[in-house]
Design a protein around this motif. Structure first.
Motif, mmCIF file in Angstrom:
data_model
loop_
_atom_site.group_PDB
_atom_site.id
_atom_site.type_symbol
_atom_site.label_atom_id
_atom_site.label_comp_id
_atom_site.label_asym_id
_atom_site.label_seq_id
_atom_site.Cartn_x
_atom_site.Cartn_y
_atom_site.Cartn_z
ATOM 1 N N GLU A 99 0.827 -1.207 0.000
ATOM 2 C CA GLU A 99 0.000 0.000 0.000
ATOM 3 C C GLU A 99 0.867 1.264 0.000
ATOM 4 O OE1 GLU A 99 -4.059 -1.575 2.240
ATOM 5 O OE2 GLU A 99 -2.550 -0.444 3.362
ATOM 6 N N ARG A 100 1.989 1.205 0.691
ATOM 7 C CA ARG A 100 2.879 2.375 0.713
ATOM 8 C C ARG A 100 3.451 2.651 -0.677
ATOM 9 N NH1 ARG A 100 8.125 2.924 0.796
ATOM 10 N NH2 ARG A 100 8.424 0.671 1.052
ATOM 11 N N ARG A 101 3.816 1.604 -1.390
ATOM 12 C CA ARG A 101 4.378 1.808 -2.729
ATOM 13 C C ARG A 101 3.301 2.292 -3.714
ATOM 14 N NH1 ARG A 101 9.356 -2.088 -4.326
ATOM 15 N NH2 ARG A 101 10.388 -2.188 -2.291
ATOM 16 N N LEU A 102 2.096 1.755 -3.596
ATOM 17 C CA LEU A 102 1.014 2.245 -4.446
ATOM 18 C C LEU A 102 0.715 3.711 -4.147
ATOM 19 C CD1 LEU A 102 -1.461 -0.793 -4.396
ATOM 20 C CD2 LEU A 102 0.036 -0.083 -6.267
ATOM 21 N N ASN A 103 0.791 4.078 -2.872
ATOM 22 C CA ASN A 103 0.584 5.472 -2.491
ATOM 23 C C ASN A 103 1.658 6.369 -3.109
ATOM 24 O OD1 ASN A 103 1.020 7.909 -0.581
ATOM 25 N ND2 ASN A 103 -0.962 7.115 0.079
ATOM 26 N N THR A 104 2.884 5.896 -3.122
ATOM 27 C CA THR A 104 3.972 6.679 -3.711
ATOM 28 C C THR A 104 3.773 6.874 -5.212
ATOM 29 O OG1 THR A 104 5.504 5.836 -2.031
ATOM 30 C CG2 THR A 104 6.469 6.797 -4.018
ATOM 31 N N GLY A 106 0.868 6.813 -6.777
ATOM 32 C CA GLY A 106 -0.246 7.734 -6.940
ATOM 33 C C GLY A 106 0.143 9.172 -6.654
ATOM 34 N N TYR A 107 1.069 9.377 -5.730
ATOM 35 C CA TYR A 107 1.524 10.739 -5.416
ATOM 36 C C TYR A 107 2.156 11.388 -6.651
ATOM 37 C CZ TYR A 107 3.376 14.505 -2.482
ATOM 38 O OH TYR A 107 3.646 15.739 -1.928
ATOM 39 N N ARG A 108 2.913 10.628 -7.397
ATOM 40 C CA ARG A 108 3.532 11.179 -8.611
ATOM 41 C C ARG A 108 2.475 11.564 -9.637
ATOM 42 N NH1 ARG A 108 8.245 6.519 -9.270
ATOM 43 N NH2 ARG A 108 9.297 6.917 -7.268
ATOM 44 N N VAL A 109 1.448 10.739 -9.755
ATOM 45 C CA VAL A 109 0.368 11.058 -10.692
ATOM 46 C C VAL A 109 -0.398 12.294 -10.221
ATOM 47 C CG1 VAL A 109 -1.781 10.199 -11.698
ATOM 48 C CG2 VAL A 109 0.164 8.664 -11.431
ATOM 49 N N GLY A 110 -0.657 12.388 -8.917
ATOM 50 C CA GLY A 110 -1.398 13.525 -8.388
ATOM 51 C C GLY A 110 -0.676 14.841 -8.595
ATOM 52 N N THR A 111 0.640 14.830 -8.482
ATOM 53 C CA THR A 111 1.409 16.058 -8.717
ATOM 54 C C THR A 111 1.228 16.566 -10.137
ATOM 55 O OG1 THR A 111 3.051 15.327 -7.082
ATOM 56 C CG2 THR A 111 3.711 17.052 -8.621
ATOM 57 N N ARG A 112 1.280 15.660 -11.099
ATOM 58 C CA ARG A 112 1.106 16.060 -12.498
ATOM 59 C C ARG A 112 -0.344 16.417 -12.804
ATOM 60 N NH1 ARG A 112 5.161 12.863 -11.632
ATOM 61 N NH2 ARG A 112 7.020 12.827 -12.956
ATOM 62 N N CYS A 113 -1.267 15.722 -12.164
ATOM 63 C CA CYS A 113 -2.686 16.009 -12.383
ATOM 64 C C CYS A 113 -3.032 17.420 -11.911
ATOM 65 C CB CYS A 113 -3.533 14.977 -11.652
ATOM 66 S SG CYS A 113 -5.302 15.091 -11.980
ATOM 67 N N LEU A 114 -2.542 17.805 -10.744
ATOM 68 C CA LEU A 114 -2.798 19.157 -10.237
ATOM 69 C C LEU A 114 -2.168 20.207 -11.141
ATOM 70 C CD1 LEU A 114 -3.796 21.110 -8.054
ATOM 71 C CD2 LEU A 114 -1.654 20.694 -6.825
ATOM 72 N N GLU A 115 -0.981 19.936 -11.614
ATOM 73 C CA GLU A 115 -0.313 20.888 -12.507
ATOM 74 C C GLU A 115 -1.106 21.081 -13.795
ATOM 75 O OE1 GLU A 115 4.046 21.473 -14.719
ATOM 76 O OE2 GLU A 115 3.587 19.659 -13.564
ATOM 77 N N LEU A 116 -1.632 19.995 -14.359
ATOM 78 C CA LEU A 116 -2.388 20.088 -15.604
ATOM 79 C C LEU A 116 -3.716 20.814 -15.388
ATOM 80 C CD1 LEU A 116 -2.783 19.349 -18.565
ATOM 81 C CD2 LEU A 116 -3.699 17.148 -17.827
ATOM 82 N N ILE A 117 -4.428 20.483 -14.310
ATOM 83 C CA ILE A 117 -5.709 21.138 -14.041
ATOM 84 C C ILE A 117 -5.510 22.627 -13.797
ATOM 85 C CG2 ILE A 117 -7.658 21.232 -12.446
ATOM 86 C CD1 ILE A 117 -7.330 18.248 -11.987
ATOM 87 N N CYS A 191 -6.278 -1.488 -2.890
ATOM 88 C CA CYS A 191 -5.532 -0.979 -4.040
ATOM 89 C C CYS A 191 -5.821 0.498 -4.299
ATOM 90 C CB CYS A 191 -5.864 -1.803 -5.284
ATOM 91 S SG CYS A 191 -5.298 -3.520 -5.197
ATOM 92 N N SER A 192 -6.848 1.037 -3.645
ATOM 93 C CA SER A 192 -7.134 2.466 -3.767
ATOM 94 C C SER A 192 -6.113 3.315 -3.031
ATOM 95 C CB SER A 192 -8.537 2.767 -3.242
ATOM 96 O OG SER A 192 -9.527 2.191 -4.078
ATOM 97 N N SER A 193 -5.094 2.696 -2.455
ATOM 98 C CA SER A 193 -3.988 3.471 -1.906
ATOM 99 C C SER A 193 -3.342 4.320 -2.994
ATOM 100 C CB SER A 193 -2.951 2.538 -1.277
ATOM 101 O OG SER A 193 -3.504 1.827 -0.194
ATOM 102 N N PHE A 194 -3.449 3.863 -4.229
ATOM 103 C CA PHE A 194 -2.985 4.668 -5.365
ATOM 104 C C PHE A 194 -3.783 5.971 -5.434
ATOM 105 C CE2 PHE A 194 -2.896 5.936 -9.808
ATOM 106 C CZ PHE A 194 -1.578 5.744 -10.163
ATOM 107 N N THR A 195 -5.100 5.884 -5.269
ATOM 108 C CA THR A 195 -5.944 7.085 -5.262
ATOM 109 C C THR A 195 -5.621 7.966 -4.068
ATOM 110 O OG1 THR A 195 -7.687 5.785 -6.312
ATOM 111 C CG2 THR A 195 -8.322 7.887 -5.356
ATOM 112 N N ALA A 196 -5.359 7.350 -2.912
ATOM 113 C CA ALA A 196 -4.989 8.129 -1.738
ATOM 114 C C ALA A 196 -3.710 8.928 -1.991
ATOM 115 C CB ALA A 196 -4.806 7.200 -0.540
ATOM 116 N N GLY A 197 -2.780 8.349 -2.729
ATOM 117 C CA GLY A 197 -1.572 9.083 -3.076
ATOM 118 C C GLY A 197 -1.864 10.284 -3.962
#
Length: 245
Positions: A99-104, A106-117, A191-197
């Motif tokens: 779960e920690r690795r999935l969170n990590t 997802g964190y990378r995806v979230g950073t780019r998602c916020l930048e694009l939005i 597996c939603s730990s990715f979403t949490a990230g």
């Protein structure tokens, strides 16, 4: 370097057939001469010179606003994420590590998602707005971020009645786990730990540091129901109290 000689059955002209090939050449007997092949210039004149194939534009040169409403195949998305989970599962020691690795990731995806939005909002609005209060920022994640990542808003937002620093985002049918079956011996895995990230990265980018985790909260009607738990840092609560005054 030496190369193996081709098998006689697959050779173009064997040594035994050279003499007969010479008789069929244009310079040999005119009685058995082969017609000459048309020249390249004549072919181009008759068919027209073909236009060179255009080079595919670089992805970094595309207009980001044109892909605002683009959609990704759900089956391809599910296949890719399942491969990510399986790849990560082989390199961890337990459920918490997975779960920690999935969170990590997802964190990378979230950073780019916020930048694009943020970039799209600033390019399409004359007066772009940045949220400085937590509840509007949480609504931004509930609607804009969820739509950008999963094609629809989340189902609900809840606040903990026991802890003032805890908020929850409810997703009754997460797109990530829709096609994933968790073994019984790993029933605690989410597996939603990715979403949490993704959520944690967006909150950090907006200036609301928090610890975000994912928890399975299934019901009879919604077996895939997932709760994204947000635990804010004390500095965020102190700032909210200061802005109220």
């Amino acid at each position: 370097m030496t190369y193996a000689q081709p098998h006689p059955r697959f050779s173009v002209l064997s040594s035994s057939s050279l003499s007969s090939a010479e008789h069929l050449s244009p310079s040999g007997s005119t009685r058995f001469s082969l017609p000459s092949a048309p020249s390249i210039n004549s072919i181009n004149t008759a068919l027209g010179t073909p236009k060179p194939t255009g080079v595919r534009p670089n992805i970094y040169d595309r207009n980001l606003n044109k892909t605002r409403t683009a959609e990704v195949s759900a089956s391809a998305f599910a296949f890719l994420f399942s491969e990510v989970v399986q790849y990560t599962q082989k390199r961890v020691t337990g459920i918490s590590d997975l779960e920690r690795r999935l969170n990590t990731l997802g964190y990378r995806v979230g950073t780019r998602c916020l930048e694009l939005i943020t970039w799209r909002a600033e390019s399409s609005s004359k007066n772009p707005k940045r949220e400085i209060r937590f509840l509007p920022a949480l609504m931004f994640i509930h609607t804009q971020v969820w739509k950008a990542a999963f094609g629809r808003p989340a189902d609900a937002i809840e606040k903990s009645v026991e802890n003032a620093d805890e908020y929850m985002i409810i997703d009754n049918d997460p797109a990530l786990t829709r096609n994933i079956s968790v073994p019984k011996d790993m029933s605690q895995l989410s597996c939603s730990s990715f979403t949490a990230g993704i959520v944690e990265a967006v909150l950090d980018g907006l200036g609301f540091p928090a610890r975000v985790t994912a928890h399975n909260t299934p019901t009879d009607a919604m077996p895939n129901r997932t709760t994204i738990l947000i635990k804010l840092e004390k500095s965020v609560l102190d700032r909210e109290e200061a802005l109220k005054a």
